[in-house]
Motif scaffolding. Structure first.
Motif, PDB file in Angstrom:
ATOM      1  N   ASP A   1       2.262  26.781  15.619  1.00 19.90           N
ATOM      2  CA  ASP A   1       3.140  26.574  16.774  1.00 19.90           C
ATOM      3  C   ASP A   1       2.941  25.163  17.323  1.00 19.90           C
ATOM      4  OD1 ASP A   1       3.995  29.200  16.531  1.00 19.90           O
ATOM      5  OD2 ASP A   1       2.454  29.944  17.887  1.00 19.90           O
TER       6      ASP A   1
ATOM      7  N   LEU B   1       7.227  24.965  20.733  1.00 16.35           N
ATOM      8  CA  LEU B   1       8.120  26.116  20.811  1.00 16.35           C
ATOM      9  C   LEU B   1       9.491  25.703  21.327  1.00 16.35           C
ATOM     10  CD1 LEU B   1       5.586  28.727  22.196  1.00 16.35           C
ATOM     11  CD2 LEU B   1       6.212  28.264  19.825  1.00 16.35           C
TER      12      LEU B   1
ATOM     13  N   ALA C   1      12.294  26.705  13.421  1.00 20.05           N
ATOM     14  CA  ALA C   1      11.265  27.369  12.619  1.00 20.05           C
ATOM     15  C   ALA C   1      11.479  26.947  11.174  1.00 20.05           C
ATOM     16  CB  ALA C   1      11.373  28.879  12.751  1.00 20.05           C
TER      17      ALA C   1
ATOM     18  N   THR D   1       4.656  30.130   8.214  1.00 20.00           N
ATOM     19  CA  THR D   1       5.693  29.803   9.201  1.00 20.00           C
ATOM     20  C   THR D   1       5.190  28.711  10.133  1.00 20.00           C
ATOM     21  OG1 THR D   1       6.535  32.068   9.159  1.00 20.00           O
ATOM     22  CG2 THR D   1       7.167  30.718  11.045  1.00 20.00           C
TER      23      THR D   1
ATOM     24  N   ARG E   1       6.529  26.544  13.710  1.00 24.48           N
ATOM     25  CA  ARG E   1       7.495  26.412  14.799  1.00 24.48           C
ATOM     26  C   ARG E   1       7.284  25.037  15.431  1.00 24.48           C
ATOM     27  NH1 ARG E   1       6.088  30.727  13.792  1.00 24.48           N
ATOM     28  NH2 ARG E   1       5.253  32.530  14.679  1.00 24.48           N
TER      29      ARG E   1
ATOM     30  N   VAL F   1      16.584  27.874  11.742  1.00 31.05           N
ATOM     31  CA  VAL F   1      15.607  28.403  10.784  1.00 31.05           C
ATOM     32  C   VAL F   1      15.830  27.757   9.422  1.00 31.05           C
ATOM     33  CG1 VAL F   1      14.684  30.451   9.634  1.00 31.05           C
ATOM     34  CG2 VAL F   1      15.487  30.612  12.003  1.00 31.05           C
TER      35      VAL F   1
END
Length: 174
Positions: free
Chosen positions: A24, A27, A31, A99, A101, A155
């Protein structure tokens, strides 16, 4: 004197290097996710990826002190949620998935360093989110290995292939 050769001694990446919120960076932006695959096309469940990037204004300034630590044990609790450092660290899960972000970097790419079992030296690549002169200089079939595909708004997908027919372009900064 010759340098000492690298050695494979692990992977021990899951023990001390990952930290809560490591993926992260920021935010409310985008993503980026994907999988890490070995030369046989199998997912790599124990890779570690480090990311560096510019912010949305193109600034590449790390900001120290964004990690919060437990005052008693010193364990990393996570990021402070405010300071943009441009750095992230993510371990792949048992399916080889990761992943991140973050905000979309103004320079159009995110730098990636890959650590994985069987690698004597870590590998460097980039995730391109837009056009770039370096990217345009590559043959089309190699270029596509550096471009994150938009799955839906906000995304992107970027798979890393360590070897084989779909091998990702890796950069040599040596």
């Amino acid at each position: 004197m010759n340098p000492t050769p690298s050695q494979t001694v692990g992977p021990f990446y899951g023990y001390a290097l990952p930290f809560p919120g490591g993926g992260d960076i920021a935010l409310g932006g985008i993503a980026v996710h994907g999988y890490v695959y070995d030369g046989a096309g199998e997912p790599v469940p124990d890779a570690l990826l480090e990311f560096w990037q510019a912010d949305s204004r193109g600034q590449v300034r790390g900001a120290p002190g964004s990690l919060r630590r437990d005052p008693t044990s010193g364990a990393v609790l996570g990021r402070d949620g405010v300071t943009f450092t441009g750095f992230g660290r993510v371990a792949t899960d048992r399916d080889g998935h990761w992943t991140l972000r973050t905000v979309e970097p103004a320079n159009g790419y995110i730098s990636v360093c890959v650590f994985a079992r069987g690698l004597l030296r870590h590998l460097y690549t980039r995730i391109y989110l837009g056009r770039d002169a370096f990217l345009d200089s590559l043959p089309p079939e190699r270029r596509q290995t550096l471009v994150a595909l938009e799955e839906r708004e906000g995304v992107r997908r970027f798979d890393i292939h360590l070897q084989g027919e779909k091998e990702t372009v890796f950069l040599d900064f040596g």
